[in-house]
Design a protein around this motif. Structure first.
Motif, PDB file in Angstrom:
ATOM      1  N   VAL A   1       2.329 -11.536   7.918  1.00  0.00           N
ATOM      2  CA  VAL A   1       1.564 -10.464   7.268  1.00  0.00           C
ATOM      3  C   VAL A   1       1.518 -10.683   5.764  1.00  0.00           C
ATOM      4  N   LEU A   2       2.664 -10.995   5.169  1.00  0.00           N
ATOM      5  CA  LEU A   2       2.715 -11.217   3.721  1.00  0.00           C
ATOM      6  C   LEU A   2       1.875 -12.412   3.312  1.00  0.00           C
ATOM      7  N   ALA A   3       1.947 -13.493   4.087  1.00  0.00           N
ATOM      8  CA  ALA A   3       1.184 -14.696   3.756  1.00  0.00           C
ATOM      9  C   ALA A   3      -0.313 -14.479   3.892  1.00  0.00           C
ATOM     10  N   ALA A   4      -0.705 -13.519   4.730  1.00  0.00           N
ATOM     11  CA  ALA A   4      -2.129 -13.286   4.985  1.00  0.00           C
ATOM     12  C   ALA A   4      -2.724 -12.190   4.110  1.00  0.00           C
ATOM     13  N   LEU A   5      -1.919 -11.537   3.274  1.00  0.00           N
ATOM     14  CA  LEU A   5      -2.440 -10.426   2.479  1.00  0.00           C
ATOM     15  C   LEU A   5      -3.566 -10.883   1.559  1.00  0.00           C
ATOM     16  N   PRO A   6      -4.708 -10.233   1.602  1.00  0.00           N
ATOM     17  CA  PRO A   6      -5.819 -10.615   0.729  1.00  0.00           C
ATOM     18  C   PRO A   6      -5.518 -10.289  -0.726  1.00  0.00           C
ATOM     19  N   SER A   7      -6.238 -10.918  -1.610  1.00  0.00           N
ATOM     20  CA  SER A   7      -5.972 -10.791  -3.048  1.00  0.00           C
ATOM     21  C   SER A   7      -6.269  -9.404  -3.590  1.00  0.00           C
ATOM     22  N   TRP A   8      -7.065  -8.604  -2.864  1.00  0.00           N
ATOM     23  CA  TRP A   8      -7.399  -7.275  -3.368  1.00  0.00           C
ATOM     24  C   TRP A   8      -6.284  -6.247  -3.163  1.00  0.00           C
ATOM     25  N   VAL A   9      -5.205  -6.616  -2.473  1.00  0.00           N
ATOM     26  CA  VAL A   9      -4.054  -5.707  -2.351  1.00  0.00           C
ATOM     27  C   VAL A   9      -3.329  -5.687  -3.698  1.00  0.00           C
ATOM     28  N   ASN A  10      -3.328  -4.527  -4.346  1.00  0.00           N
ATOM     29  CA  ASN A  10      -2.809  -4.410  -5.705  1.00  0.00           C
ATOM     30  C   ASN A  10      -1.499  -3.635  -5.810  1.00  0.00           C
ATOM     31  N   ARG A  11      -1.103  -2.983  -4.728  1.00  0.00           N
ATOM     32  CA  ARG A  11       0.157  -2.221  -4.732  1.00  0.00           C
ATOM     33  C   ARG A  11       0.870  -2.487  -3.413  1.00  0.00           C
ATOM     34  N   LEU A  12       2.111  -2.996  -3.503  1.00  0.00           N
ATOM     35  CA  LEU A  12       2.788  -3.456  -2.291  1.00  0.00           C
ATOM     36  C   LEU A  12       4.277  -3.171  -2.348  1.00  0.00           C
ATOM     37  N   GLY A  13       4.804  -2.688  -1.210  1.00  0.00           N
ATOM     38  CA  GLY A  13       6.241  -2.519  -1.041  1.00  0.00           C
ATOM     39  C   GLY A  13       6.672  -3.106   0.289  1.00  0.00           C
ATOM     40  N   ILE A  14       7.953  -3.426   0.407  1.00  0.00           N
ATOM     41  CA  ILE A  14       8.504  -3.968   1.650  1.00  0.00           C
ATOM     42  C   ILE A  14       9.696  -3.116   2.061  1.00  0.00           C
ATOM     43  N   LEU A  15       9.617  -2.536   3.248  1.00  0.00           N
ATOM     44  CA  LEU A  15      10.717  -1.774   3.821  1.00  0.00           C
ATOM     45  C   LEU A  15      11.560  -2.708   4.670  1.00  0.00           C
ATOM     46  N   THR A  16      12.841  -2.882   4.324  1.00  0.00           N
ATOM     47  CA  THR A  16      13.678  -3.853   5.034  1.00  0.00           C
ATOM     48  C   THR A  16      15.154  -3.552   4.815  1.00  0.00           C
ATOM     49  N   ASP A  17      15.994  -4.023   5.737  1.00  0.00           N
ATOM     50  CA  ASP A  17      17.441  -3.943   5.537  1.00  0.00           C
ATOM     51  C   ASP A  17      18.018  -5.306   5.162  1.00  0.00           C
ATOM     52  N   ARG A  18      17.145  -6.231   4.791  1.00  0.00           N
ATOM     53  CA  ARG A  18      17.599  -7.561   4.338  1.00  0.00           C
ATOM     54  C   ARG A  18      16.897  -7.913   3.019  1.00  0.00           C
ATOM     55  N   GLN A  19      17.163  -7.089   2.024  1.00  0.00           N
ATOM     56  CA  GLN A  19      16.498  -7.230   0.730  1.00  0.00           C
ATOM     57  C   GLN A  19      16.609  -8.626   0.111  1.00  0.00           C
ATOM     58  N   PRO A  20      17.776  -9.298   0.148  1.00  0.00           N
ATOM     59  CA  PRO A  20      17.864 -10.629  -0.484  1.00  0.00           C
ATOM     60  C   PRO A  20      16.877 -11.642   0.090  1.00  0.00           C
ATOM     61  N   PHE A  21      16.539 -11.500   1.367  1.00  0.00           N
ATOM     62  CA  PHE A  21      15.622 -12.441   2.005  1.00  0.00           C
ATOM     63  C   PHE A  21      14.261 -12.457   1.325  1.00  0.00           C
ATOM     64  N   PHE A  22      13.848 -11.317   0.784  1.00  0.00           N
ATOM     65  CA  PHE A  22      12.494 -11.195   0.244  1.00  0.00           C
ATOM     66  C   PHE A  22      12.410 -11.455  -1.261  1.00  0.00           C
ATOM     67  N   LEU A  23      13.527 -11.918  -1.869  1.00  0.00           N
ATOM     68  CA  LEU A  23      13.489 -12.248  -3.289  1.00  0.00           C
ATOM     69  C   LEU A  23      12.457 -13.330  -3.576  1.00  0.00           C
ATOM     70  N   SER A  24      12.383 -14.345  -2.711  1.00  0.00           N
ATOM     71  CA  SER A  24      11.411 -15.425  -2.927  1.00  0.00           C
ATOM     72  C   SER A  24       9.986 -14.910  -2.823  1.00  0.00           C
ATOM     73  N   TRP A  25       9.754 -13.939  -1.925  1.00  0.00           N
ATOM     74  CA  TRP A  25       8.424 -13.358  -1.806  1.00  0.00           C
ATOM     75  C   TRP A  25       8.077 -12.529  -3.046  1.00  0.00           C
ATOM     76  N   GLN A  26       9.046 -11.811  -3.587  1.00  0.00           N
ATOM     77  CA  GLN A  26       8.806 -11.065  -4.821  1.00  0.00           C
ATOM     78  C   GLN A  26       8.413 -12.009  -5.952  1.00  0.00           C
ATOM     79  N   GLU A  27       9.136 -13.116  -6.048  1.00  0.00           N
ATOM     80  CA  GLU A  27       8.840 -14.090  -7.103  1.00  0.00           C
ATOM     81  C   GLU A  27       7.471 -14.722  -6.890  1.00  0.00           C
TER      82      GLU A  27
END
Length: 304
Positions: free
Chosen positions: A139-165
């Motif tokens: 889902v994250l890899a497929a998000l179109p460029s027009w998505v301007n506001r995004l959050g991720i609900l998860t219990d494994r926050q460290p995993f998504f550091l690379s996605w935030q970067e």
């Protein structure tokens, strides 16, 4: 036919067989059915096992289903469709259920719903609910460029550091990662793309008039959201095509598997790596309607 559709009977009384077979004791009639007429072709590419859903769980009928799939593969079938796909042998042909396709078009599906409800997708806030599986990254890899506001609900926050970067570097998009549906980003989200199982509490935390798309077949949870929150567009599948000629996601997925090389590569090696190529391979494909529990889902009336 490259696509085979396998169904079963609603009732055993609908079986195709000579009248005299029906006069036999049930055990003998069952043996005749299994040996001489275990399935019939009801339309081109559509085969009906001559038993009901309960019968499909029994070893003799599972063997017949296996035989039907093997016959189809020998005759050139590449993929199968079936309402009982999860209960049929999995090692002969792949099954199209729509579940490989939906993560690629979660944001576009939400956009269709938001626009129908009188909201502009470009200004909407999106949340991806993580389920710990490949769908979240797809889902994250497929998000179109027009998505301007995004959050991720998860219990494994460290995993998504690379996605935030990654989102910050490539799009200038700051992504908030959080663990509770009580967090403001979730409670204010216009669209939730859910890859999570369970989490029934989301029903009470969703914003008024939100779009909630279950991308992993969360079953009764999504149906309960639809029941408890009539203001929310809760759906667990899409229609594709054009409004007057819609087809369910499973069939669209099967066609794409047969016709699109990059989508087939993604289908066979699930994850985020091949998502961009697979989505590009599908061209202008876009959701035009919604499913819930296998039935068409109506869009709630515009808010305000």
């Amino acid at each position: 036919m490259e696509i085979i559709n396998i169904i079963c009977l609603r009732q055993k009384s609908q079986r195709h067989r000579p009248k005299w077979v029906g006069k036999l004791p049930e055990s003998l009639a069952e043996k005749w059915q299994l040996k001489y007429c275990p399935w019939v072709e009801t339309a081109e590419g559509c085969w009906c096992l001559q038993t009901d859903r309960n019968g499909c769980f029994l070893p003799p009928w599972r063997e017949k289903a296996k035989g039907l799939l093997e016959q189809a593969a020998t005759n050139g079938a590449k993929i199968a469709l079936s309402p009982m796909a999860a209960d049929l042998p999995q090692d002969i042909l792949p099954f199209a259920t729509g579940r490989k396709l939906y993560p690629l078009f979660g944001a576009e599906g939400a956009a269709t719903g938001l626009e129908a409800m009188g909201k502009q997708p470009e200004g909407a806030s999106f949340v991806v609910a993580d389920g710990g599986s490949w769908e979240t990254e797809a889902v994250l890899a497929a998000l179109p460029s027009w998505v301007n506001r995004l959050g991720i609900l998860t219990d494994r926050q460290p995993f998504f550091l690379s996605w935030q970067e990654r989102f910050l570097e490539e799009r200038g998009l700051v992504v908030e990662v959080f663990s509770s549906v009580g967090y403001g980003v979730f409670r204010e989200a216009d669209a939730v793309l859910s890859c999570a199982k369970g989490k029934g509490a989301m029903a009470y935390a969703l914003a008024e008039g939100a779009v909630f798309l279950d991308l992993v077949d969360n079953g009764t949870v999504t149906e309960n959201i639809a029941l408890r929150r009539p203001d929310v567009l809760a759906a667990d599948g899409f229609f594709f095509g054009i409004p007057k000629e819609m087809e369910a996601g499973a069939l669209t997925e099967a066609r794409a598997y047969c016709e699109k090389e990059m989508f087939r590569a993604y289908f066979n090696a699930l994850g985020a790596e091949k998502v961009a190529e697979a989505k590009a391979d599908l061209g202008q494909l876009c959701p035009v309607g919604f499913l819930l529990g296998g039935k068409r889902r109506k869009i709630p009336k515009k808010q305000g």
